[in-house]
Design an enzyme around this catalytic site. Structure first.
Site, PDB file in Angstrom:
ATOM      1  N   HIS A 149     -30.893  10.244  41.913  1.00 46.25           N
ATOM      2  CA  HIS A 149     -30.343  10.183  43.269  1.00 46.25           C
ATOM      3  C   HIS A 149     -29.749   8.787  43.486  1.00 46.25           C
ATOM      4  CE1 HIS A 149     -29.784  10.271  47.466  1.00 46.25           C
ATOM      5  NE2 HIS A 149     -30.919   9.737  47.832  1.00 46.25           N
ATOM      6  N   ASN A 186     -21.182   7.443  34.983  1.00 44.18           N
ATOM      7  CA  ASN A 186     -20.452   8.229  33.984  1.00 44.18           C
ATOM      8  C   ASN A 186     -19.972   7.315  32.865  1.00 44.18           C
ATOM      9  OD1 ASN A 186     -20.648  10.730  35.259  1.00 44.18           O
ATOM     10  ND2 ASN A 186     -18.682  10.559  36.295  1.00 44.18           N
ATOM     11  N   HIS A 235     -23.186  18.849  35.570  1.00 44.07           N
ATOM     12  CA  HIS A 235     -23.998  18.091  34.596  1.00 44.07           C
ATOM     13  C   HIS A 235     -25.187  18.909  34.092  1.00 44.07           C
ATOM     14  CE1 HIS A 235     -22.050  14.087  35.241  1.00 44.07           C
ATOM     15  NE2 HIS A 235     -21.797  14.602  36.430  1.00 44.07           N
TER      16      HIS A 235
END
Ligand code: HEM
Length: 714
Positions: A374, A182, A110
């Site tokens: 995170h 995603n 990413h």
């Protein structure tokens, strides 16, 4: 009389400690009377305040990094005009040294991304399942959302075929919640221990370091054809979801099943969905490839431009809710298997809030590059499940950020700072920005008055780990049999597509496998396709010039899910870009009226002329015939009066490409001469001709609301 015991220097704390451990919560103690920290200043030396400028530069003068004003930054300090340069030139050394260290490692995955600030507003509809305060009705929470591709390096093109990251940081009053998802609701692997394998396979070959940012190569297809749990994600990538038109036109998914906990302590299992207000749309494959060359920054430009234009992108956050049963299954689907979806027809997506992105970052590095997501950043009311993919992620992100962001204090970087009080007893380390007080960063203590205290019950809104049962089972490197079906949901996806979407999938597999060198890898993947669907397999095999194998596994059928298709509805056209082909001979009042009408409809007009500059009426031209290219426009209008330029091959190329891309084309007055010159049928679907520019524009906008005139190419 001062207390003698405190007259003796060296008392470790401002108050004498009590014998018993303090248990009454109180504010942190003031420092001892002899102590002060430095003035509270930002790194730029300004007094901290609401004004964001305090985090930037200040003062009129060029300075060193420690604030000494500089007279000259163009000439190094030399012994005479012809040198040599003196080692004592501190400014030279500081300037060059800092430059030498300007880069940090890019993300291991990413790496290529773009982001924006915004606000999330809760609907209050999730209260039955979660006590997360930011989801309460009308609560507004600042957010930062970063979109990304997975495989490419930081400088790679935006429009490659790949999965897109969709990560949102919610700065809630109860701490940070990161939803790191995603644009595809399934993942390549069922267990995070295989993440290095899938990424090594997808990244460029380690010897030549090619190809960049794409999956059309041997190592990728070698892995996914051997490792068949990847087939579901691969099919999604081969669909038009792999080449989005815009970040604004993508769905987002949390993928894993999460656990929510309500105020009564009851738990539910949920999956997160982001639903874009503008619908889910893609480029065509030809367009995506052209865009890689013509405008590799297409998606980040689109996001920034839309926000600058006031067409703020919006998504509704929704959840699918499942009972928290001990087996964690729903309708026969294992909720801990991240390669599976639960079709929306079986569990509807219930809206719980609205995300609006409305501010662009002011500094890419400080914000977009340094943001650290995170999946373990959770708030009260939301918890993880035992999904083995998620469990590995809980370790991986903060681990990689230690290296990427240079030490353990990355949550103190301005973009990562929570908007909730922090009192964490973590101390020191590289890039420590806090100036901690007290002497007792440990618990229990009495020297710092017992601070900080444990939040106790619901009143203190402590984070809740749901006390779910953990199976008493032998240690094993294995997974449940319910994870073994690798094909039925891939078939479900394929059969949920409309014919035009299926055509695109066939072409994508054919292209990607066609780029592989090794025939065995193509044959192995064809075997996977045969297990998914015989027609899909035979069409791809025909394109590859290979025989289609028979299925090697008996795969159960599932009902198609129409919700998976991207085609068939109408959507708002906000921020869509209309190219208007004009020339100095076009009636200027008509061009001006169309330009205004496009703005009024909430879209963006880009005027294209034979050269740059402006039209005789003074209307500025944004593009010339040399700089205009089809990929930039969602639709094209050919202005009346353009006939004199109809034979220009650059106009013909534009019209032909836009036609092939199934985009709406309109022509008013003699603008249709450009259609004729480009051999484009004015009666074809998605082509509008007429005398009135405004009438043509109205029809064009109607076509645009459906994104493409697929019947033209189907
Ligand atoms: C459902 C599966 C997954 C999703 C949806 C996902 C999504 C993402 C996203 C969106 C980012 C970019 C965050 C950003 O914008 O900064 C990212 C980065 C990353 N992911 Fe994942 N990922 C998944 C699985 C995994 C797994 C299994 C691992 C490792 C075991 C992993 C490791 C990483 C790492 C190391 C980064 C870079 C983080 C950084 O440098 O800050 N991911 N992931």
């Amino acid at each position: 009389m001062p207390d003698k015991s405190h007259a003796v220097p060296g008392a470790p704390a401002p108050e004498p400690p009590t014998l018993e451990e303090p248990t009454t919560p109180r504010e942190p103690l003031e420092p001892k009377p002899d102590q002060t920290g430095p003035d509270v200043r930002t790194p730029s030396g300004a007094v901290a305040g609401e004004d964001q400028a305090v985090n930037a530069q200040q003062g009129e003068w060029l300075t060193t990094s420690v604030g000494a004003r500089l007279r000259d930054t163009d000439h190094s300090l030399k012994a005479g005009e012809r040198g040599p340069t003196l080692l004592q030139d501190h400014h030279l050394r500081e300037k060059i040294t800092h430059f030498d260290h300007e880069r940090i490692p890019e993300r291991v995955v990413h790496a290529r991304g773009a982001a924006a600030h915004g606000v999330f507003t809760g609907y209050g509809t999730a209260a039955e399942v979660t006590c997360a305060a930011f989801l309460d009705k009308d609560v507004q929470t600042p957010v930062f959302t970063r979109f990304s591709t997975v495989l490419g390096s930081r400088g790679s093109a935006d429009t490659v075929r790949d999965t897109r990251g969709f990560a949102t940081k919610f700065y809630t009053a109860e701490g940070i919640f990161d939803l790191v998802g995603n644009n595809i609701p399934v993942f390549f692997i069922q267990d995070g221990i295989k993440f290095p394998d899938i990424i090594h396979a997808g990244k460029p070959h380690p010897d030549r370091e090619i190809p960049q940012a794409q999956s059309a190569h041997d190592t990728f297809w070698d892995f996914v054809s051997l490792h068949t749990e990847a087939q579901a994600h691969t099919m999604w990538n081969m669909s038009d979801r792999g080449i989005p038109r815009s970040f604004r036109m993508m769905e987002g998914f949390g993928i894993h099943t999460f656990r929510m906990i309500n105020a009564a302590g009851e738990t539910s299992l949920v999956k997160f969905h982001w639903k874009p207000r503008l619908g889910v749309h893609a480029q065509t494959w030809e367009e995506a490839q052209l865009t890689c060359g013509f405008d590799p920054d297409f998606h980040r430009r689109d996001l920034a431009d839309a926000i600058e234009a006031g067409a703020y992108p919006e998504w509704e956050l929704g959840i699918q809710v499942f009972p928290d049963e001990p087996d964690q299954m729903f309708a026969g689907i294992d909720l801990l298997d991240p390669t599976k979806i639960v079709p929306e027809e079986l569990a509807p997506v219930q809206p719980i809030g609205l995300l609006q992105l409305n501010r662009n970052p002011s500094n890419y590095f400080a914000e977009t590059e340094q943001v650290a997501f995170h999946p373990g950043n959770l708030v009260r009311g939301i918890d993880v499940t035992d999904d083995a993919l998620l469990q590995a992620r809980l370790f991986s992100y903060i681990d990689t950020q230690l290296t990427r962001l240079g030490g353990p204090n990355f949550n103190q970087i301005p973009i990562n700072r929570p908007h909730a009080p922090v009192n964490d007893m973590l101390r020191d380390g590289f890039h420590q920005d806090a100036v901690h007080r007290g002497v007792a960063p440990y618990r229990p203590n009495s020297l710092d008055g017992g601070c900080p205290f444990h939040a106790s019950g619901a009143d203190d809104r402590a984070f809740v780990e749901a006390p779910v049962e953990v199976a008493a089972a032998p240690k094993t490197r294995a997974q449940a049999a319910s994870f073994d079906d690798h094909f039925s949901q891939v078939r479900l996806f394929w059969r949920s597509m409309t014919p035009i979407e299926q055509d695109h999938i066939v072409l994508a597999y054919s292209f990607e496998l066609g780029k592989c060198y090794e025939q065995t890898i193509k044959e192995r993947q064809l075997q996977c396709l045969a297990n998914i669907d015989a027609e899909l397999c035979s069409r791809v095999a025909a394109n590859l010039g290979l025989p289609a194998p028979a299925a090697s596994e008996s795969v159960p059928d599932a009902d198609p899910s129409p919700a998976l298709s991207m085609v068939g509805e109408s959507w708002p056209v906000d921020g869509r870009v209309i190219g208007v082909v004009t020339c100095p001979d076009c009636p200027q009042d008509e061009v001006a009226a169309i330009r205004q009408a496009i703005f009024d409809a909430g879209m963006v007009p880009l005027l294209i002329g034979p050269t740059g500059g402006q039209l005789p009426s003074g209307i500025p031209l944004q593009r010339s015939f040399d700089t205009a290219r089809s990929i930039e426009y969602d639709a094209v209008l050919l202005a009346g009066g353009i006939a004199a330029h109809a034979d220009d091959p650059r106009v013909a190329l534009l019209v032909q490409e836009v036609f092939r891309q199934a985009k709406a084309i309109g022509a008013w007055g003699d603008g249709d001469a450009a259609l004729t010159a480009a051999a484009v049928d004015a009666a074809a679907p998605g082509v509008v001709v007429g005398d009135s520019g405004e009438q043509v524009l109205t029809e064009l906008a109607g076509l645009l609301a459906k994104h493409r005139a697929w019947e033209r190419v189907g």
